[in-house]
Design an enzyme around this catalytic site. Structure first.
Site, PDB file in Angstrom:
ATOM      1  N   SER A 186       0.793  -1.172  -0.003  1.00  0.00           N
ATOM      2  CA  SER A 186       0.024   0.049  -0.126  1.00  0.00           C
ATOM      3  C   SER A 186       0.620   1.238   0.032  1.00  0.00           C
ATOM      4  CB  SER A 186      -0.944   0.055   1.207  1.00  0.00           C
ATOM      5  OG  SER A 186      -0.183  -0.116   2.413  1.00  0.00           O
ATOM      6  N   HIS A 214      -5.341  -4.163  -1.327  1.00  0.00           N
ATOM      7  CA  HIS A 214      -5.179  -3.222  -2.390  1.00  0.00           C
ATOM      8  C   HIS A 214      -5.006  -3.666  -3.778  1.00  0.00           C
ATOM      9  CE1 HIS A 214      -4.236   0.486  -0.095  1.00  0.00           C
ATOM     10  NE2 HIS A 214      -4.027  -0.400   0.921  1.00  0.00           N
ATOM     11  N   LYS A 245     -11.982  -0.918   0.309  1.00  0.00           N
ATOM     12  CA  LYS A 245     -10.923  -0.200  -0.390  1.00  0.00           C
ATOM     13  C   LYS A 245     -11.674  -0.027  -1.655  1.00  0.00           C
ATOM     14  CE  LYS A 245      -7.148  -0.448   2.444  1.00  0.00           C
ATOM     15  NZ  LYS A 245      -6.452  -1.271   3.062  1.00  0.00           N
TER      16      LYS A 245
END
Ligand SMILES: *Cc1c(COP(=O)(O)O)cnc(C)c1O
Length: 398
Positions: A186, A214, A245
């Site tokens: 990340s 991610h 996310k």
């Protein structure tokens, strides 16, 4: 009057952080977290969210969430194992399992909870965990909680992983050995070398655990993550994803075999002892997976915007490290300077947060940029112009 010892502890440590420029001021966003946000009365181009695909503000998902809330209410009413498993939770898990090409999925209230629960449900004090040195805080805490011996290897260094895996196996000290890594890191935006890692895992009988926080919605076929990206479907034991996310809502999950998921459902403590995800959130997540399955449009736009911003920043002379994904750091080094840079960007109209120790190693403070599918080309051009101006002013670029 509270404890004097506590007061002393807090005053000393807060002052220490502030004097070192390591104290993080929290900014409140007024209204929604989209490509443009309002903070402190200013409208800013937002380069700091994890809302990679713009799904946090997606109309279809909002609609699905409202409908589910009307049908089921605002809360699930219990933990999953008592009677907080509603049909919509089962539907979400089935939808995710299909999307991930695995037999089954277990969902958690967050990705952090998922790592807290999943690692320690399988690993214990008789085991060892080989852990990448840049793994996310929730992985580190999840490993600690398991009581296993944690053996760190240098970030993405597969020679060191092989050496340490061999040592651990040859020592005969451990019943099970796991290797654990982020799929996409990340803070730097680099991709874990999973094909090599899976080979090493085969060689030394390691359990493979990949946290795709991610990579979910970003990498692989329709954004389905690392396994499809690397052609490793069926070869990773624990595939962790977040729904918080790119998926735009909140939650985390493990995708794996039916036996693994059955075991986690009776042993992962946040699943057993913390109330399940709200029905509205579950419905929104299902709709997000539908959207991703129908079209690659959003994922394609994310990558296009990522490439555009990266190229622009690099041409201006910024050090963007070795990112391979839309996550684009501008590495500054000094924490004070990175914070000043972020403040100046703010004054000029860009929200890009500085990230300092302990989130990243000392001396590698940075401003991290997260372009999304929701940014227009104009927004990215405006950002680059502001980066050029502020970078020159602070002497970071020529
Ligand atoms: C953000 C993140 C998490 C936590 O996910 P949440 O759903 O926000 O709790 C876990 N692992 C990694 C690698 C992350 O980047």
């Amino acid at each position: 009057m509270g404890s004097k010892a506590l007061e002393r502890f807090l005053t000393e440590n807060l002052n220490d952080l502030k004097s070192k420029g390591l104290y993080n001021e929290i900014n409140t966003v007024i209204g929604a977290n989209g490509p443009i946000i309002e903070v402190n009365g200013k409208r800013l181009i937002n380069l700091s969210s994890n809302n990679y695909l713009g799904l946090a503000n997606n109309e279809r998902m909002i609609e699905a969430s409202i409908k589910a809330t009307e049908k089921y209410g605002v809360g699930a009413g219990a933990v999953r194992t008592i009677n907080g498993t509603l049909d919509i939770h089962d539907q979400l898990e089935e939808t995710l399992a299909k999307f991930k090409h695995t037999e089954a999925v277990i969902t958690f209230q967050s990705g952090f909870n998922c790592n807290m629960g999943a690692i320690s449900a399988v690993m214990n004090k008789n085991d060892a965990i080989l852990s990448d040195s840049l793994n996310h805080a929730s992985i580190i805490d999840g490993c600690r909680l398991s009581g296993s011996k944690v053996i760190r290897f240098e970030h993405a260094d597969m020679d060191e992983l092989r050496k340490k895996a061999k040592e651990a196996r040859d020592s005969g000290q451990y019943e099970k050995i796991m290797v654990i890594t982020d799929g996409v890191f990340s803070m730097d935006g680099d991709i874990a070398p999973l094909p090599e890692m899976v080979k090493i895992a085969d060689e030394f009988d390691l359990i493979t655990y990949v946290d795709d926080a991610h990579a979910s919605g970003v990498l692989g076929e329709n954004g389905s993550g690392s396994a499809t990206h690397h052609n490793l479907v069926g070869k990773i034991d624990f595939q962790i994803g977040t729904l918080s996310k790119a998926i735009g809502v909140v939650g985390g999950y493990v995708a794996g075999t039916r036996d693994l998921i059955d075991w986690l459902k009776v042993r992962a403590r946040p699943f057993l002892f913390s109330t399940s995800m709200t029905p509205g959130a579950a419905a929104a997540c299902i709709e997000a997976i539908n959207i991703l399955s129908e079209s690659t449009e959003l994922v394609d736009r994310l990558w296009e915007n990522g490439r555009y911003l990266k190229k622009g920043l690099q041409e201006l002379g910024f050090d963007i490290g070795h990112s391979e994904t839309p996550i684009t750091p501008c590495i500054i080094g000094d924490a004070d300077k990175a914070q000043e840079f972020s403040r100046e960007l703010f004054n000029e109209g860009v929200y890009a947060k500085s990230i300092v120790f302990p989130t990243v190693p000392l001396g590698t403070a940075r401003v991290r940029n997260m372009p999304t599918a929701a940014h227009t080309k104009q927004m990215l051009d405006d950002s680059l112009e502001i980066y050029a101006k502020v970078g020159k002013k602070l002497g970071i670029i020529k």
